[in-house]
Write an enzyme that holds these catalytic residues in place. Structure first.
Site, mmCIF file in Angstrom:
data_model
loop_
_atom_site.group_PDB
_atom_site.id
_atom_site.type_symbol
_atom_site.label_atom_id
_atom_site.label_comp_id
_atom_site.label_asym_id
_atom_site.label_seq_id
_atom_site.Cartn_x
_atom_site.Cartn_y
_atom_site.Cartn_z
ATOM 1 N N SER A 147 0.849 -1.183 0.000
ATOM 2 C CA SER A 147 0.000 0.000 0.000
ATOM 3 C C SER A 147 0.884 1.232 0.000
ATOM 4 O O SER A 147 2.029 1.194 0.480
ATOM 5 C CB SER A 147 -0.902 0.017 1.244
ATOM 6 O OG SER A 147 -1.587 1.253 1.370
ATOM 7 N N TYR A 186 -1.817 -0.895 10.175
ATOM 8 C CA TYR A 186 -1.924 -1.171 8.733
ATOM 9 C C TYR A 186 -0.705 -0.634 7.995
ATOM 10 O O TYR A 186 -0.076 -1.348 7.200
ATOM 11 C CB TYR A 186 -3.200 -0.546 8.178
ATOM 12 C CG TYR A 186 -3.396 -0.796 6.703
ATOM 13 C CD1 TYR A 186 -3.787 -2.051 6.241
ATOM 14 C CD2 TYR A 186 -3.188 0.222 5.771
ATOM 15 C CE1 TYR A 186 -3.961 -2.286 4.886
ATOM 16 C CE2 TYR A 186 -3.369 -0.006 4.419
ATOM 17 C CZ TYR A 186 -3.751 -1.254 3.980
ATOM 18 O OH TYR A 186 -3.915 -1.477 2.629
#
Length: 251
Positions: free
Chosen positions: A140, A153
């Site tokens: 990401s 995350y």
């Protein structure tokens, strides 16, 4: 161009929804045979019905090592080998540092990092046998820049990038390429925890033209082609990369 993945045998995690479903659709359209490993058996049955005989769903909780091992074994038995390991499955939880629990931290890392490590370790003998093989991991943009409220995350996706580059160097002599894809703001329900942390959908959308040079979020279908490329022989000299699909945010 079509048939870019003709003859490729792919194990895809998290392939029943969101970006994973778009990846699955693209892989099948390009000729791959795909074993889809996911925990959602209802959606898994749907993808088997939708995509036909070149797709098989295998239910597994990838936070459990024995279920990963079983999923790999069943996938290889069905496909007769393995050419591409596509590690897309992930979870996202949000929260401020003082409020974020150790349990949630561990949960995110178990799915986003630990499972990828186990999949790679247990699949590598099959990938070596394929001679020209590829591992593609979902990271990401948050793994490169961080994101407030997404500490677990962002940290996990940074770890995925580290895992990607390390495995790429270790496995290069085996003919196994390893790369990661780093999406930015993608319009998918997966990002709901981040949306809630920002204050809701309206707040998020108000930030889009400010933060994204292209002025919009992407669709899952705009991310999937990069996975096809990295899994294909067209990317035969591409390894140890973490490639952004972010509308120009990271520059």
């Amino acid at each position: 161009m079509s048939g870019r993945l003709s003859g490729k045998r792919v194990l895809l995690t998290g392939g029943v929804a969101n970006i994973g479903l778009a990846i699955l659709k693209a892989f099948v359209a390009e000729g791959a045979t795909v074993s889809v490993v996911d925990i959602d058996s209802t959606r898994g049955a749907d993808v088997e019905k939708r995509f036909g005989e070149r797709v098989r769903f295998i239910k597994a909780d990838i936070s459990k090592e024995d279920e990963i091992e079983a999923a790999i074994s069943r996938s290889v038995d069905w496909m007769g080998g393995l050419d591409t390991l596509c590690l897309n499955a992930g979870i996202q939880l949000s929260g401020k540092l003082e409020e974020f629990t150790t349990s949630n931290w561990d949960k995110v890392f178990a799915i986003n990092v630990r499972a990828n490590f186990i999949f790679a370790r247990e699949s590598v003998k099959h990938l070596r046998a394929a001679k020209k093989a590829s591992i593609v991991m979902m990271s990401s943009l948050a793994g490169k820049r961080g994101a407030p409220g997404l500490l677990s995350y962002s940290s996990s996706k940074a770890a995925v990038i580290g895992l990607t580059t390390t495995l790429a160097l270790e496995l290069a002599r085996d003919g196994i390429r390893v790369n990661a894809v780093c999406p930015g703001w993608i319009d998918t329900p997966f990002n709901q925890p981040a949306i809630e942390y920002l204050g809701g959908r309206d707040k998020q959308e108000s930030l889009v033209p400010i933060l994204i040079p292209l002025g919009r979020q992407a669709s899952p279908e705009e991310v999937a082609p990069l996975f096809v490329y990295l899994a294909s022989d067209e990317a035969s000299y591409v390894t140890a990369q973490a490639i952004n699909v972010d509308g120009g945010i990271y520059n």
